[in-house]
Every structure is written in structure tokens, then in C-alpha cells.
Scaffold this motif. Structure first.
Motif, mmCIF file in Angstrom:
data_model
loop_
_atom_site.group_PDB
_atom_site.id
_atom_site.type_symbol
_atom_site.label_atom_id
_atom_site.label_comp_id
_atom_site.label_asym_id
_atom_site.label_seq_id
_atom_site.Cartn_x
_atom_site.Cartn_y
_atom_site.Cartn_z
ATOM 1 N N PHE A 190 0.835 -1.203 0.000
ATOM 2 C CA PHE A 190 0.000 0.000 0.000
ATOM 3 C C PHE A 190 0.871 1.255 0.000
ATOM 4 O O PHE A 190 1.874 1.319 0.710
ATOM 5 C CB PHE A 190 -0.928 0.009 1.230
ATOM 6 C CG PHE A 190 -2.068 -0.964 1.154
ATOM 7 C CD1 PHE A 190 -1.882 -2.262 0.693
ATOM 8 C CD2 PHE A 190 -3.342 -0.599 1.564
ATOM 9 C CE1 PHE A 190 -2.937 -3.170 0.633
ATOM 10 C CE2 PHE A 190 -4.408 -1.492 1.507
ATOM 11 C CZ PHE A 190 -4.203 -2.785 1.048
ATOM 12 N N LYS A 191 0.499 2.208 -0.825
ATOM 13 C CA LYS A 191 1.281 3.446 -0.914
ATOM 14 C C LYS A 191 0.359 4.659 -0.783
ATOM 15 O O LYS A 191 -0.821 4.613 -1.149
ATOM 16 C CB LYS A 191 1.981 3.536 -2.280
ATOM 17 C CG LYS A 191 3.094 2.521 -2.459
ATOM 18 C CD LYS A 191 4.322 2.889 -1.646
ATOM 19 C CE LYS A 191 5.335 1.760 -1.609
ATOM 20 N NZ LYS A 191 6.302 1.923 -0.520
ATOM 21 N N GLY A 192 0.964 5.728 -0.286
ATOM 22 C CA GLY A 192 0.239 7.002 -0.246
ATOM 23 C C GLY A 192 0.752 7.863 -1.385
ATOM 24 O O GLY A 192 1.889 7.701 -1.824
ATOM 25 N N TYR A 193 -0.098 8.731 -1.889
ATOM 26 C CA TYR A 193 0.358 9.638 -2.949
ATOM 27 C C TYR A 193 -0.072 11.064 -2.641
ATOM 28 O O TYR A 193 -1.155 11.310 -2.119
ATOM 29 C CB TYR A 193 -0.213 9.219 -4.314
ATOM 30 C CG TYR A 193 0.587 8.093 -4.931
ATOM 31 C CD1 TYR A 193 1.695 8.365 -5.731
ATOM 32 C CD2 TYR A 193 0.264 6.764 -4.668
ATOM 33 C CE1 TYR A 193 2.451 7.330 -6.269
ATOM 34 C CE2 TYR A 193 1.012 5.731 -5.204
ATOM 35 C CZ TYR A 193 2.102 6.021 -6.007
ATOM 36 O OH TYR A 193 2.857 5.008 -6.537
ATOM 37 N N ILE A 194 0.839 11.970 -2.973
ATOM 38 C CA ILE A 194 0.541 13.395 -2.870
ATOM 39 C C ILE A 194 0.567 13.931 -4.297
ATOM 40 O O ILE A 194 1.538 13.709 -5.019
ATOM 41 C CB ILE A 194 1.632 14.146 -2.069
ATOM 42 C CG1 ILE A 194 1.862 13.502 -0.696
ATOM 43 C CG2 ILE A 194 1.313 15.630 -1.970
ATOM 44 C CD1 ILE A 194 0.908 13.885 0.369
ATOM 45 N N SER A 195 -0.507 14.600 -4.701
ATOM 46 C CA SER A 195 -0.584 15.138 -6.067
ATOM 47 C C SER A 195 -0.373 16.645 -6.046
ATOM 48 O O SER A 195 -0.983 17.349 -5.227
ATOM 49 C CB SER A 195 -1.957 14.853 -6.675
ATOM 50 O OG SER A 195 -2.215 13.470 -6.661
ATOM 51 N N PHE A 196 0.507 17.105 -6.927
ATOM 52 C CA PHE A 196 0.703 18.545 -7.113
ATOM 53 C C PHE A 196 0.027 18.930 -8.426
ATOM 54 O O PHE A 196 0.484 18.538 -9.494
ATOM 55 C CB PHE A 196 2.190 18.899 -7.128
ATOM 56 C CG PHE A 196 2.778 18.978 -5.752
ATOM 57 C CD1 PHE A 196 2.997 17.819 -5.007
ATOM 58 C CD2 PHE A 196 3.112 20.207 -5.188
ATOM 59 C CE1 PHE A 196 3.527 17.885 -3.723
ATOM 60 C CE2 PHE A 196 3.644 20.285 -3.906
ATOM 61 C CZ PHE A 196 3.856 19.120 -3.168
ATOM 62 N N ILE A 197 -1.079 19.676 -8.313
ATOM 63 C CA ILE A 197 -1.844 20.069 -9.492
ATOM 64 C C ILE A 197 -1.435 21.489 -9.857
ATOM 65 O O ILE A 197 -1.575 22.407 -9.032
ATOM 66 C CB ILE A 197 -3.358 20.032 -9.189
ATOM 67 C CG1 ILE A 197 -3.773 18.638 -8.696
ATOM 68 C CG2 ILE A 197 -4.183 20.469 -10.390
ATOM 69 C CD1 ILE A 197 -5.106 18.611 -7.982
ATOM 70 N N SER A 198 -0.909 21.660 -11.060
ATOM 71 C CA SER A 198 -0.525 23.018 -11.460
ATOM 72 C C SER A 198 -1.774 23.785 -11.885
ATOM 73 O O SER A 198 -2.742 23.199 -12.374
ATOM 74 C CB SER A 198 0.482 22.971 -12.604
ATOM 75 O OG SER A 198 -0.101 22.341 -13.721
ATOM 76 N N VAL A 199 -1.749 25.096 -11.655
ATOM 77 C CA VAL A 199 -2.884 25.947 -11.995
ATOM 78 C C VAL A 199 -2.378 27.028 -12.951
ATOM 79 O O VAL A 199 -1.461 27.784 -12.604
ATOM 80 C CB VAL A 199 -3.475 26.601 -10.728
ATOM 81 C CG1 VAL A 199 -4.620 27.527 -11.077
ATOM 82 C CG2 VAL A 199 -3.932 25.529 -9.747
ATOM 83 N N ASP A 200 -2.948 27.064 -14.137
ATOM 84 C CA ASP A 200 -2.521 28.073 -15.113
ATOM 85 C C ASP A 200 -2.881 29.458 -14.574
ATOM 86 O O ASP A 200 -4.048 29.735 -14.310
ATOM 87 C CB ASP A 200 -3.230 27.819 -16.450
ATOM 88 C CG ASP A 200 -2.652 28.653 -17.574
ATOM 89 O OD1 ASP A 200 -2.387 29.852 -17.340
ATOM 90 O OD2 ASP A 200 -2.469 28.119 -18.683
ATOM 91 N N PRO A 201 -1.849 30.339 -14.388
ATOM 92 C CA PRO A 201 -2.154 31.646 -13.777
ATOM 93 C C PRO A 201 -3.113 32.478 -14.625
ATOM 94 O O PRO A 201 -3.775 33.376 -14.113
ATOM 95 C CB PRO A 201 -0.785 32.317 -13.661
ATOM 96 C CG PRO A 201 0.143 31.534 -14.518
ATOM 97 C CD PRO A 201 -0.440 30.168 -14.706
ATOM 98 N N LYS A 202 -3.182 32.158 -15.911
ATOM 99 C CA LYS A 202 -4.014 32.940 -16.824
ATOM 100 C C LYS A 202 -5.494 32.581 -16.659
ATOM 101 O O LYS A 202 -6.327 33.439 -16.425
ATOM 102 C CB LYS A 202 -3.532 32.648 -18.251
ATOM 103 C CG LYS A 202 -3.970 33.602 -19.301
ATOM 104 C CD LYS A 202 -3.228 33.324 -20.624
ATOM 105 C CE LYS A 202 -3.715 32.059 -21.323
ATOM 106 N NZ LYS A 202 -2.881 30.871 -21.109
#
Lengths: 664, 182
Positions: free
Chosen positions: A198-210
Motif C-alpha cells: 500500500f502506498k500514499g500519494y501526494i498530487s501537485f496540481i498546477s494551476v494556469d495563472p491565466k
């Protein structure tokens, strides 16, 4: 005694009773409402605006609600993760795609945490993000329209509780899994192989500044623990992220007992700038995944859904210096960074103290390799080396902490049902107030930002026994506002909330009001089935599909008489609201429809699919009280038997039966 | 004894009498922002009142609407069909008529006349038929004629039209006077 004396004595007694009555008839304020100015402080006179928007999670309703502060007035419920028959969200052909996932169409979720976008760590009023706890997703709501603009699913996540949290300039929206799960090719495994698989995951979602468009930039693969909440660093700690972790016991059954074995779990510190460096060096691994991304296009007034197939991952057990663990007492829940960015407050939900960590000390400990060991290949910093100090005996069951602009922290205590105000530097407890009852999250306007707006702290309570008129077995959840402008917190108002409120943010009205959308320009409507004027209204048959290009304007629908449609046809009512006037939506409903109504904003086109099952003449009408002639805003569609030769025709205002005089 | 009795009665009255909480006193009858017609909105289409206000040819009509306190009403959701006499149309009235009508004591009469210029409903030109009778907001009937593409109401000529967010404005060259009550 003569009669007169008796009467006089009676009157004396009665007078005393009278005085007592006088005392008793005074308003019985609860003990916590000190002073009679509470009502004045929460009172916003009719016709006046509130000072703050309060964006409140709807919990198991799956939606987000918008209140005014300090009045507690409810303005709107924004449909996010759940179908909403009121607006047609999830029912109209245009919005169904918003609820697509890799599991198919998912009509419900559990929204816990709003996060308002920031620039330089301060509220910018552009978007508010929200998490789907059950089927892991993150939504972006546009604060110009108060509508859900985008929903992205999170692969490899078992449950998206630790989400969404944003970095200082909304570079990333970050989401951690609550449930570690087996991922990749090896998912059919025994549950008892938790530690191994079993693994944990952290997601980094980029947000377009525009335009705010979201994309999963990368995921961090972490040991199999449960992530609860998190905050980004700010100021000096910008570039770092801090997550609370529990179940470091890695229990997979009866967590109530088995995940509370250790006296300490962890705060996980993430150097995401370091992760970016590794990515730039090409150290990320592209991994197969399947997740949906749904976007609503304001020009076509239509959502589209795409299925994405891979995600970039980094393994911090191999790529050193990305993550570190810091021991934190007893199943930490909240993990909050103060406005200066120097202090990180961990709230062990079963603890009777609050540890406050110092970013400077964490950096020194890392530089000096001041570690007590490793957990699953990740260094664990010594507790004392990272610690600024502990708030001793603050209360029982600390959950969450928000901050004002004067160096004070406000922590909610679920078990002892109170808010405790304390000084971040001195760690001294300054004040405490009871909440009614069992507070979860709390909110100070701007509390998670570098520049808190202060003024109030709002408690979001789970239990309201004895606070409201009972409504059967379940009572309303509630919020309570406390004035924090003085040294002592003062309760000024209770107000009920929708669903179950978890976290909420409050933002000055001045940051949102000026850019609020009033109408959609009809000339900019690029919906494929738009009718930009009554002259373009028509009915087209394509096999057994009938497309009605309908227009709505005060106070009629065009066309409002339709014939030549048969049982077995699928009728699509594409209704364009021709109004170009603020606050004039039209609605559309037809008898027997197996979905919901449409609510169409000025300049917008929305589509209701309807399958007539039997022969007859079916009425349809406008559902939104739009005008003085709203009740006249209606029409008929004639449904003939399958195979009938009734020709397709449609009109508005055309009267055929001049002899009978109908319509004259 | 009588004094004691009085005191007792007074106490009872006071004790459970009015317990008005002092709240931020404000005049809640007048809209804070000055009413619907004052909402700042440069994005929406103009409503029928704004069309009249922005026309240099309709200053008399606008003044009359203001005197009659009808500006907010015509900013409402409607839908309205407004027959808007030009300034020149008002000038054709017998001398002194307007001055009399705009006196506070004649507000009702002024309102009736203005209401005779308003039909509740969106009558676009394509819906108008020759000889059509419509019942105006004043509850009096008016007759529309459409001959060779020329539109008249009670004989007054329609000079042009404008579509507003909440209805239609037809510009006319005479003030419409409701038929005499019988």
C-alpha cells in the motif's frame, strides 16, 4: 388583623413578587453572550451588503455554500460534486460531463475543504477550490460566476481528504490521500499486505495563472500512511509544504484502536522546490494512470470530459531531500502555518497539548542531520530539534488553527467543544470560549493567508442539541460567529448551514463583488445549438432525434407550439435565454421529464433531453418567476404514435383556428 | 395604600412590557442604494427607463416619470411596452397642462396618464395586427393600427422603436389621453 392590614400585607408581598418578576422577565442571554451589543454586531440592515463572503463546504451534500458575514445570510449553494436539480447541474446535456470519472458518471461526493486562490500569499478573489473526499477529485469554482469550471480526478488516491491546499501564488493545488491503497499493476493483493503493497500519494496540481486550468504536474510516492490535512509554507517557508499524517502504525483494520498505538505520528515536510529540481533533471517517471478531467467552457456553455492516461511521479525514498518526517503527538489532524511562515502548528486530535514547530529549526535540523532514524526510507527529524514549543493544557482534542494579523492563533477543540486563543510566539493561552457543540473546523477571514483580515472567528459545529427547533432525528449543523476585535472573543450569532460544514474561508466582498458576472453576451455564445434570436428558433429532425432550437425572453418561448414528434423520438430542447439583463434567468421544464429542470442564465444555452413515452399533448413552461407574465410563459408539444405521418411544424403566436376565435 | 396599589400595577406593566432590543437603527423603508433604477450596471442591455433617460428627445417624459415616482416601476422585470411621447408631443398639449399635472396634488392623475402609455407585455412589431385593441396599465383600452407598414396608436404616429432589456419602447408624436370616464 383588620381587613385593611391584611390587604396591605398582601400588597407588600405582591410588590416583592413583582420586583422578582421584573428580574425574571429580563432576556435570558446565554452565559457566553457577554454584553447586549451582540445583535448589533451581527446585524446588517435590510438593503445593505455584508462585509465578507463566507465560502463554506457542504460536506456530504457535495456542494459549497455562500454566506454573508457577519449576518450569516445564505446567498447561494454552488453545485460542485453532486447533481443539483435546482439548476440542472448534472442533468442538462451541457453539465453531465462535469461529473465524469474513471469510474463513470459519479453523481455525488463529499466536499470538505474550500481553498481560495492567493497571489503573494494574499487572497486574490479569482477561484475557490474544493475536494471530493470519496471519489478523489479537485474542483475549481470561478468566483466571477460562482460556478464549477473544472474538475480533475486524482489517480492513485484512495480518498481525497488532505486537499486542496494551495501554494503562495496558487502555483499548485495540493492533494494527499487519506487511504493508502495498492497501485500500479499489483492491485489484487491481500489487505494484510498493507506494509508491503500500500502506498500514499501526494498530487501537485498546477494551476494556469491565466485561466486557472488544472493539470497534475507530478505525484510524490510516499509510505503507506494516512494524510489528514496540510498547509503550504509562506514567506520564508515558501517552497515547502507540511502535511499531518496518522496511522503511521500502518493498520488496515479497526483503526479506532490500531491507529492510535503510538504516542507520536508525523508531520511530513515536503520541499517541493527540490521536487521541481528533480523534475527539471528528468528524474520523474511517467506512470500509466486513468483519470478524468472535465472543463466547462463559458463560450460554448458546455462541459467536455477527457480521460488522461499517464502521470509523472517522483519517489522520495530514492530522490533524497524532498521529504522529511517530524514526530507529532497523537494522530495529528490540522497542520497550519502562521502568517509569518515561521511556525507550523500540529494538532494531535487525541492530545492535550499543541506542538508548534519552527521552520528555521527544521532547516537547521536538516542541515545538521539531526535525525532520530528513518521511516520507510525517509529521515525522521528529532522532535525537540524541530520544536519551537508546546502550548500546554490548551484543551482536549485540538483540531484546526487559524490566525489573526496580531500574532494570535485560534484553535478548535472538538472534545472539549471550545475555541482557544493563544499567542504564537509566547505560546500563552489568552482566552477560551465554548462552542455549541463539537466544533470541527474554524475560520478567520484570511486566516490561512499571509495577511489575515481578522475581525471574526467562525466555528463550524457538528452537534446543535438545544440550539435550534428540532427537526426529527437529525438537527441542523451550524456556524457560530465570534467577534475577535477585543481581547476576549464574543459570540455574536448562530446560523444554520447546509450539509455538514467542514472547512470554510471568508474573503472581503470588495475582492469579489466588482468582477461578478452579470450576463453572458449573446453574440459570444458559441453553443452549437444556440438560437441568437427568435428568427433562428427552429425544430430539426435527424432520424429519431428531434432538436428544438428554442428561445426564451420575457414572456414567451419560441417555438411554443410543436407538432410532428413521435413516441420513440429523443427530443433535445436547446433553450437559449435571449435576455441581456442581470438577474433574469429563465427556467424550462416539461411534463414527465426523467431528469430535472433547466435554469438558463441570460445569454446562455442549456439542453434538456426528453423521451416521450406515450401519445398526447405535453405542456412545458418557464420555471423561474421571470416577469409579470411568467405564468403565461408556456407551450405545448404534440406527441403522435410511432410511425405517425403528422408533419413536423412549429410556431409561436400563430393561430390557425380563426373560426373558433381561440387565441384572439 | 392607593399609592402601593399603583406602584404594584406599574411594576407589573413595566416588568413584562416592551423589551425592545436596541438594534442599529436605520430607515429600512428607503432602499439603501436608491432603488433598482440606480443599480450600477454597464454590462446589461438598457431597460426601458434608461432608454428614455438617455434620449434628449424625452426629457419631459422622464421628468413626468420622476414626479409620478414611476422610474423604479419601469426598471422592474416587466415585460413592458412603453409608448414614449417626444418633448415635441408634450409641447402640443394645451398651455399649462403639464404644469398642472406635475403638481403634487395631481400625482394620481399624472400616474393614470403615464399608465395609459404602458402595456404590460412585450409587443414586438411582428405581433401587432391592424385594429388590435390592447388594455393599458391604466385599464383603459387603446387601438393599434398597422397600415402599409406604418404603426399608429390612437392615431398618434410611431416614429421609431427601441428594444430594452425589459421591454420595447415605441416613440410617438402625441401624448395619449385616456378616454373620459363615463
Amino acid at each position: 388583623m383588620d381587613k385593611k392590614t391584611i390587604l396591605r400585607s398582601l400588597l407588600v408581598v405582591a410588590t416583592l413578587v413583582g420586583i422578582t418578576v421584573l428580574q425574571m422577565c429580563k432576556p435570558q442571554a446565554p452565559a457566553s453572550v457577554s454584553g447586549s451589543d451582540a445583535a448589533v454586531k451581527a446585524y446588517v440592515p435590510p438593503g445593505q451588503y455584508d462585509e465578507f463572503y463566507n465560502l463554506v463546504s457542504g460536506g456530504f451534500s457535495g456542494q459549497m455554500s455562500v454566506y454573508g458575514l457577519p449576518s450569516g445570510r445564505l446567498f447561494r449553494v454552488i453545485p460542485v460534486f453532486s447533481e443539483d436539480p435546482t439548476t440542472g447541474y448534472g442533468y442538462s446535456e451541457e453539465t453531465k460531463a462535469m461529473l465524469n470519472t474513471s469510474h463513470g458518471y459519479v453523481p455525488w461526493d463529499d466536499l470538505h475543504h474550500p481553498a481560495v486562490s492567493t497571489t503573494n500569499g494574499e487572497h486574490d478573489g479569482r477561484w475557490v477550490f474544493g475536494n471530493a473526499n470519496n471519489t478523489p477529485r479537485v474542483a475549481r469554482i470561478d468566483l466571477k460566476t460562482f460556478r464549477t469550471s473544472e474538475i480533475i480526478e486524482l489517480p492513485n488516491s484512495g480518498g481525497n481528504h488532505s486537499s486542496p491546499f494551495i501554494t503562495e501564488n496558487t502555483e499548485y493545488v495540493v492533494a494527499g490521500t487519506r487511504f493508502s491503497v495498492p497501485v500500479g499493476d499489483k492491485t489484487d493483493v491481500a489487505i494484510s499486505t498493507f506494509k508491503e503493497n500500500f502506498k500514499g500519494y501526494i498530487s501537485f496540481i498546477s494551476v494556469d495563472p491565466k485561466d486557472g486550468k488544472m493539470n497534475i504536474a507530478f505525484q510524490l510516492k510516499t509510505p503507506g500512511v494516512s494524510f489528514d490535512l496540510a498547509r503550504a509554507g509562506k514567506g520564508p517557508s515558501h517552497g515547502w509544504f507540511f502535511f499531518s499524517c496518522y496511522n503511521t502504525e500502518q493498520a488496515y483494520t479497526l483503526l479506532e484502536v490500531n491507529a492510535s498505538q503510538k504516542d507520536k505520528d508525523f508531520i511530513m515536510a515536503v520541499n517541493w522546490k527540490k521536487a521541481e529540481e528533480y523534475l527539471a533533471q528528468g528524474k520523474g517517471e511517467k506512470v500509466k494512470a486513468r483519470y478524468a478531467r472535465n472543463r466547462y467552457d463559458e463560450s460554448t456553455h458546455t462541459a467536455t470530459s477527457e480521460m488522461l492516461t499517464e502521470v509523472l511521479q517522483l519517489d522520495p525514498a530514492v530522490l533524497k531531500d524532498i521529504i522529511y518526517f517530524i514526530p507529532c503527538p497523537k494522530s495529528p489532524h490540522g497542520c497550519d502555518t502562521d502568517p509569518s511562515g515561521e511556525y507550523i502548528v500540529g494538532s494531535g486530535k487525541l492530545a492535550a497539548l499543541i506542538p508548534v514547530f519552527s521552520f528555521t529549526k527544521i532547516q537547521q535540523a536538516i542541515a545538521n542531520k539531526d535525525f532520530e532514524g528513518e521511516f520507510a526510507g525517509i529521515p525522521v527529524i528529532k522532535y525537540e530539534s524541530a520544536l519551537h514549543g508546546e502550548v500546554k493544557k490548551p484543551g482536549l482534542g485540538p483540531l484546526h488553527t487559524e490566525f489573526d494579523a496580531n500574532g494570535n492563533a485560534y484553535t478548535s477543540f472538538f472534545v472539549s467543544s471550545e475555541i482557544v486563543k493563544w499567542n504564537v510566539k509566547s505560546l500563552e493561552v489568552l482566552d477560551r470560549v465554548p462552542t455549541y457543540y463539537s466544533i470541527g473546523h474554524l475560520c478567520v477571514p484570511g486566516g490561512p493567508t499571509r495577511k489575515p483580515h481578522g475581525k471574526y472567528v467562525i466555528a463550524y459545529n457538528k452537534i446543535t442539541k438545544d440550539r435550534y427547533l428540532p427537526t426529527g432525528p437529525e438537527l441542523t449543523q451550524s456556524a457560530q460567529i465570534y467577534d475577535i476585535t477585543g481581547e476576549k472573543m464574543k459570540l455574536i450569532l448562530d446560523f444554520p448551514t447546509i450539509g455538514e460544514p467542514h472547512y470554510a474561508e471568508a474573503i472581503p466582498a470588495s475582492l469579489i463583488m466588482p468582477q461578478s458576472t452579470k450576463i453572458f453576451k449573446i453574440e459570444e455564445n458559441n453553443h452549437p445549438y444556440v438560437a441568437k434570436g427568435e428568427g433562428q428558433a427552429k425544430v430539426e429532425r435527424k432520424g429519431n432525434e428531434v432538436h428544438v432550437y428554442m428561445t426564451a425572453i420575457r414572456s414567451h418561448l419560441t417555438p411554443d407550439n410543436i407538432e410532428g414528434v413521435r413516441v420513440g423520438d429523443e427530443v433535445y430542447f436547446h433553450v437559449t435565454n435571449l435576455e441581456q439583463d442581470w438577474d433574469v434567468p429563465h427556467g424550462f421544464a416539461i411534463k414527465g421529464a426523467a431528469n430535472a429542470e433547466l435554469l438558463i442564465m441570460p445569454g446562455e444555452t442549456a439542453t434538456l433531453k426528453w423521451k416521450p413515452l406515450s401519445v398526447g399533448v405535453y405542456p412545458f413552461y418557464c420555471t423561474d418567476f421571470c416577469s409579470a407574465l411568467h405564468q403565461e410563459m408556456q407551450g405545448y408539444i404534440r406527441i403522435s404514435p410511432a410511425g405517425s405521418n403528422v408533419p413536423l411544424k412549429y410556431s409561436t403566436g400563430k393561430t390557425d383556428d380563426t373560426a373558433a376565435g381561440a387565441g384572439r | 395604600m392607593r399609592t402601593l396599589l399603583l406602584l404594584w400595577l406599574c411594576l407589573l406593566v413595566i416588568s413584562c412590557g416592551q423589551q425592545k432590543t436596541e438594534t442599529a437603527a436605520s430607515d429600512v423603508t428607503a432602499p439603501v442604494g436608491g432603488g433598482q433604477s440606480n443599480v450600477k450596471d454597464d454590462v446589461s442591455q438598457q431597460d426601458v427607463v434608461k432608454i428614455a433617460v438617455n434620449s434628449t428627445d424625452h426629457t419631459t417624459l422622464v421628468t413626468a416619470l420622476q414626479v409620478a415616482e414611476y422610474v423604479d416601476v419601469l426598471s422592474n422585470a416587466g415585460p413592458f411596452t412603453v409608448f414614449a411621447p417626444t418633448n415635441a408631443a408634450f409641447d402640443k398639449l394645451p398651455a399649462g397642462t403639464l404644469e398642472t399635472l406635475t403638481k403634487p396634488e395631481n400625482k394620481d392623475q399624472l400616474r393614470t396618464i403615464l399608465e395609459y402609455h404602458v402595456y404590460v407585455g412585450g409587443l414586438t412589431e411582428n405581433l401587432i395586427q391592424d385594429g388590435m385593441t390592447i388594455n393599458m396599465a391604466s385599464l383603459h383600452n387603446a387601438t393599434l393600427n398597422k397600415k402599409d407598414g406604418k404603426l399608429t396608436i390612437n392615431g398618434a404616429n410611431v416614429l421609431g422603436s427601441a428594444r430594452g432589456s425589459n421591454g420595447i419602447v415605441y416613440i410617438i408624436d402625441a401624448v395619449l389621453l385616456p378616454p373620459e370616464e363615463k
